[in-house]
Design an enzyme around this catalytic site. Structure first.
Site, PDB file in Angstrom:
ATOM      1  CG  HIS A  17      -1.896  -0.998   1.409  1.00 50.44           C
ATOM      2  ND1 HIS A  17      -2.040  -1.743   2.561  1.00 50.44           N
ATOM      3  CD2 HIS A  17      -2.865  -1.424   0.563  1.00 50.44           C
ATOM      4  CE1 HIS A  17      -3.055  -2.590   2.421  1.00 50.44           C
ATOM      5  NE2 HIS A  17      -3.563  -2.417   1.214  1.00 50.44           N
ATOM      6  CE  LYS A  41     -17.025  -4.951   3.198  1.00 46.04           C
ATOM      7  NZ  LYS A  41     -16.096  -4.693   2.099  1.00 46.04           N
ATOM      8  NE  ARG A  90      -2.886  -7.505  -4.568  1.00 42.27           N
ATOM      9  CZ  ARG A  90      -3.723  -7.619  -3.562  1.00 42.27           C
ATOM     10  NH1 ARG A  90      -3.249  -7.734  -2.354  1.00 42.27           N
ATOM     11  NH2 ARG A  90      -5.015  -7.651  -3.746  1.00 42.27           N
ATOM     12  CB  SER A 127      -4.527  -6.381   4.521  1.00 43.95           C
ATOM     13  OG  SER A 127      -4.038  -5.132   4.129  1.00 43.95           O
TER      14      SER A 127
HETATM   15  O1  PNS Z   1      -8.825  -2.628   0.509  1.00 45.81           O
HETATM   16  P1  PNS Z   1     -10.175  -2.990  -0.003  1.00 45.81           P
HETATM   17  O2  PNS Z   1     -10.922  -3.849   0.982  1.00 45.81           O
HETATM   18  O3  PNS Z   1     -10.152  -3.567  -1.381  1.00 45.81           O
HETATM   19  O4  PNS Z   1     -10.956  -1.585  -0.076  1.00 45.81           O
HETATM   20  C1  PNS Z   1     -12.286  -1.576  -0.381  1.00 45.81           C
HETATM   21  C2  PNS Z   1     -12.840  -0.147  -0.558  1.00 45.81           C
HETATM   22  C3  PNS Z   1     -13.048   0.529   0.772  1.00 45.81           C
HETATM   23  C4  PNS Z   1     -11.900   0.674  -1.409  1.00 45.81           C
HETATM   24  C5  PNS Z   1     -14.142  -0.420  -1.312  1.00 45.81           C
HETATM   25  O5  PNS Z   1     -14.914  -1.305  -0.560  1.00 45.81           O
HETATM   26  C6  PNS Z   1     -14.912   0.847  -1.598  1.00 45.81           C
HETATM   27  O6  PNS Z   1     -14.571   1.606  -2.468  1.00 45.81           O
HETATM   28  N1  PNS Z   1     -15.996   1.011  -0.853  1.00 45.81           N
HETATM   29  C7  PNS Z   1     -16.842   2.141  -1.010  1.00 45.81           C
HETATM   30  C8  PNS Z   1     -18.186   1.732  -1.606  1.00 45.81           C
HETATM   31  C9  PNS Z   1     -18.216   2.006  -3.090  1.00 45.81           C
HETATM   32  O7  PNS Z   1     -17.908   3.070  -3.560  1.00 45.81           O
HETATM   33  N2  PNS Z   1     -18.645   0.966  -3.822  1.00 45.81           N
HETATM   34  C10 PNS Z   1     -18.837   1.044  -5.247  1.00 45.81           C
HETATM   35  C11 PNS Z   1     -17.587   0.682  -6.014  1.00 45.81           C
HETATM   36  S1  PNS Z   1     -17.911   0.745  -7.752  1.00 45.81           S
END
Ligand code: PNS
Length: 171
Positions: A17, A41, A90, A127
């Site tokens: 990250h 979550k 990745r 993670s």
């Molecule tokens: O590290 P992660 O778990 O992949 O991060 C997930 C995160 C927080 C980036 C993702 O869940 C997110 O963008 N959530 C916000 C909800 C949202 O905008 N959803 C629509 C995506 S098209």
């Protein structure tokens, strides 16, 4: 001024990250790290802990700030006047997962997604894997900052002793 958002759960933040955020900070005038704090979550670290970890890890950057967010990442981008979302890739698996979200986010608000290939040495680090390996006593020191390793070791030990106490209570 160009501004990008680096969204993620960061539970916990890894060197992978930090590599992506650092490179975003060289490409954009400002970077806002947006930590998803969806309370539904279950995470190993709480929202405030994750924010504090990112702030500490990124203290050397003058053009990076860290904020928690709930709701849509596109709403966060609009609120912060950010033109781009930066994500690390990745693998082709990441690409398949990220591409529909990138299209959806552009359809919602015209925000662009910029994909950066993860540093080769970090391409297998996540993670989730770090937590899993650490939970079985594996050495993850190469993948997270030292202070994150300490917090991770402490939290997993707390969890494991709470689980043992619960099992003894059940018996
Ligand atoms: O590290 P992660 O778990 O992949 O991060 C997930 C995160 C927080 C980036 C993702 O869940 C997110 O963008 N959530 C916000 C909800 C949202 O905008 N959803 C629509 C995506 S098209």
């Amino acid at each position: 001024m160009s501004r990008a958002v680096c969204p993620g759960s960061f539970d916990p933040v890894t060197h992978g990250h930090l590599d992506i955020i650092g490179r975003a900070a060289r490409l954009f005038d400002e970077v806002v790290v947006a930590i998803g704090v969806n309370p539904s979550k279950s995470r190993l670290f709480g929202p405030e802990e994750r924010v504090a970890m990112l702030e500490r890890a990124l203290a050397g950057f003058t053009n990076v700030r860290v904020e928690g967010f709930t709701g849509l990442v596109t709403d966060f981008c609009v609120e912060h006047d950010a033109q781009a979302i930066v994500k690390g890739l990745r693998s082709s698996g990441d690409f398949d997962y990220e591409l529909p979200m990138a299209h959806m986010n552009t359809a919602l608000t015209r925000v662009e997604t910029v994909f950066l290939p993860t540093a080769t040495g970090q391409s297998f680090v996540s993670s989730s894997l770090v937590k899993e390996v650490a939970s079985f006593g594996g050495d993850v020191a190469a993948f997270v900052p030292d202070f994150v390793l300490e917090a991770l070791t402490r939290r997993l030990a707390e969890r494991q002793s709470a689980q043992r106490a619960e099992q003894q209570g059940d018996a």
